[in-house]
Motif scaffolding. Structure first.
Motif, short mmCIF file in Angstrom:
data_model
loop_
_atom_site.label_atom_id
_atom_site.label_comp_id
_atom_site.label_asym_id
_atom_site.label_seq_id
_atom_site.Cartn_x
_atom_site.Cartn_y
_atom_site.Cartn_z
N MET A 110 0.85 -1.19 0.00
CA MET A 110 0.00 0.00 0.00
C MET A 110 0.89 1.25 0.00
N THR A 111 0.54 2.21 -0.84
CA THR A 111 1.35 3.42 -0.95
C THR A 111 1.13 4.34 0.25
N ASP A 112 2.07 5.26 0.44
CA ASP A 112 1.94 6.24 1.52
C ASP A 112 0.65 7.05 1.36
N ARG A 113 0.29 7.31 0.11
CA ARG A 113 -0.94 8.08 -0.14
C ARG A 113 -2.17 7.34 0.38
N GLU A 114 -2.22 6.04 0.09
CA GLU A 114 -3.37 5.25 0.54
C GLU A 114 -3.41 5.14 2.06
N VAL A 115 -2.25 4.97 2.66
CA VAL A 115 -2.18 4.90 4.13
C VAL A 115 -2.69 6.20 4.75
N PHE A 116 -2.25 7.31 4.18
CA PHE A 116 -2.66 8.62 4.70
C PHE A 116 -4.17 8.83 4.57
N LEU A 117 -4.72 8.49 3.40
CA LEU A 117 -6.16 8.67 3.19
C LEU A 117 -6.98 7.73 4.07
N ASP A 118 -6.50 6.52 4.26
CA ASP A 118 -7.19 5.59 5.17
C ASP A 118 -7.18 6.15 6.60
N LEU A 151 -7.08 9.33 7.49
CA LEU A 151 -8.03 10.44 7.58
C LEU A 151 -9.47 9.91 7.66
N ALA A 152 -9.77 8.89 6.85
CA ALA A 152 -11.12 8.33 6.86
C ALA A 152 -11.45 7.72 8.22
N ALA A 153 -10.50 7.02 8.81
CA ALA A 153 -10.73 6.40 10.12
C ALA A 153 -10.93 7.46 11.20
N LYS A 154 -10.13 8.52 11.16
CA LYS A 154 -10.26 9.58 12.15
C LYS A 154 -11.57 10.34 12.03
N SER A 155 -12.07 10.46 10.79
CA SER A 155 -13.33 11.19 10.58
C SER A 155 -14.55 10.30 10.78
N GLY A 156 -14.32 9.00 10.91
CA GLY A 156 -15.41 8.08 11.17
C GLY A 156 -16.34 7.85 10.00
N ARG A 157 -15.78 7.92 8.80
CA ARG A 157 -16.61 7.67 7.63
C ARG A 157 -15.77 6.97 6.56
N PRO A 158 -16.42 6.26 5.63
CA PRO A 158 -15.67 5.50 4.62
C PRO A 158 -14.99 6.42 3.62
N ARG A 159 -13.95 5.87 3.00
CA ARG A 159 -13.25 6.60 1.93
C ARG A 159 -14.18 6.91 0.78
N HIS A 160 -14.06 8.13 0.26
CA HIS A 160 -14.77 8.50 -0.97
C HIS A 160 -14.07 7.84 -2.15
N GLN A 161 -14.82 7.13 -2.97
CA GLN A 161 -14.26 6.43 -4.12
C GLN A 161 -14.72 7.11 -5.41
N LEU A 162 -13.73 7.56 -6.17
CA LEU A 162 -14.06 8.30 -7.39
C LEU A 162 -14.85 7.44 -8.37
N LYS A 163 -14.59 6.14 -8.41
CA LYS A 163 -15.31 5.27 -9.35
C LYS A 163 -16.80 5.19 -9.01
N ASP A 164 -17.13 5.37 -7.74
CA ASP A 164 -18.53 5.34 -7.33
C ASP A 164 -19.18 6.71 -7.42
N HIS A 165 -18.36 7.74 -7.36
CA HIS A 165 -18.88 9.12 -7.41
C HIS A 165 -18.01 9.93 -8.37
N PRO A 166 -18.10 9.66 -9.65
CA PRO A 166 -17.24 10.37 -10.61
C PRO A 166 -17.57 11.86 -10.66
N LEU A 167 -16.53 12.64 -11.00
CA LEU A 167 -16.70 14.08 -11.13
C LEU A 167 -17.65 14.39 -12.29
N LYS A 168 -18.63 15.23 -12.03
CA LYS A 168 -19.58 15.66 -13.06
C LYS A 168 -19.53 17.18 -13.15
#
Length: 233
Positions: free
Chosen positions: A1-9, A11-28
């Protein structure tokens, strides 16, 4: 796992919510303004838009043709360099603009940003230069912004440490705005044609207003900037 993924995980754990996934919520995009603003203008029109906007960013906006380029550069050197000029090491652009003989015949001899010379050597040279003449890839008409990737022959500090700065730009490389500039760079970055640590977007000299609303220009970086557009290129 890259440092980027570790960092984002983390943040998600500290905020108590799941990671935002671009594939599920693409930019419109909500509009097409990045593509449509200033679209449809010819190069001559973009040139005049950039010229008009130059005063807002405190740029001395000049034009010449390829044959007159050496004379225009000599005038800048005579007015600004005081015998301390720095140039990029960039054979491709010197050849394209027909500046090889001009470069080699300069007197007093200029300094050069030397690939591989080391950060301290090049930064010290730039810091003690009165003037720099460099090459820009693009000119964004909307904001009168030039773009210049950091390269071995024209490093980041090259653009910001000398007292006076001139950038040479092809008229054919004037685009509407930053979106079109990134459309130019994106495929080159992906293909590996362009290898750079950053792309400098330079909108004239720095402008600083203190609490009394007094505008001071050139506090950070060059005191003045000149954009020299070569109209027949």
């Amino acid at each position: 796992m890259t440092d980027r993924e570790v960092f984002l995980d983390y943040l998600a754990a500290k905020s108590g919510r799941p990671r935002h996934q671009l594939k599920d919520h693409p930019l419109k995009p909500i509009n097409d303004l990045p593509e449509s603003t200033l679209s449809g203008h010819a190069q001559d029109e973009l040139l005049e838009i950039a010229r008009k906007n130059a005063s807002a960013v405190h740029v001395d906006f000049q034009t010449t043709d390829k044959a007159g380029l050496p004379v225009a550069l000599d005038k800048f050197i005579a007015a600004k360099a005081n015998g301390k000029l720095i140039l990029p090491t960039d054979d491709e652009n010197y050849q394209a603009f027909g500046l090889e003989i001009w470069r080699d015949s300069l007197y007093p001899k200029p300094s050069f940003w030397i690939p591989g010379a080391g950060r301290e050597v090049n930064i010290d040279t730039a810091n003690h230069s009165e003037a720099a003449i460099g090459f820009a890839d693009m000119l964004c008409a909307e904001s009168c912004t030039i773009t210049a990737p950091t390269t071995p022959g024209q490093g980041r500090a090259f653009h910001f440490l000398p007292v006076h700065y001139l950038s040479i730009i092809r008229k054919s490389r004037i685009v509407a705005r930053s979106r079109q500039a990134m459309d130019y760079y994106e495929p080159r970055l992906k293909s590996g044609e362009l290898k750079t640590s950053n792309i400098n977007f330079i909108s004239g000299t720095s402008s600083t207003g203190d609490i009394e609303m007094v505008l001071v220009v050139g506090v950070h970086g060059p005191l003045d900037m000149t954009y020299l557009v070569v109209e027949d290129m």
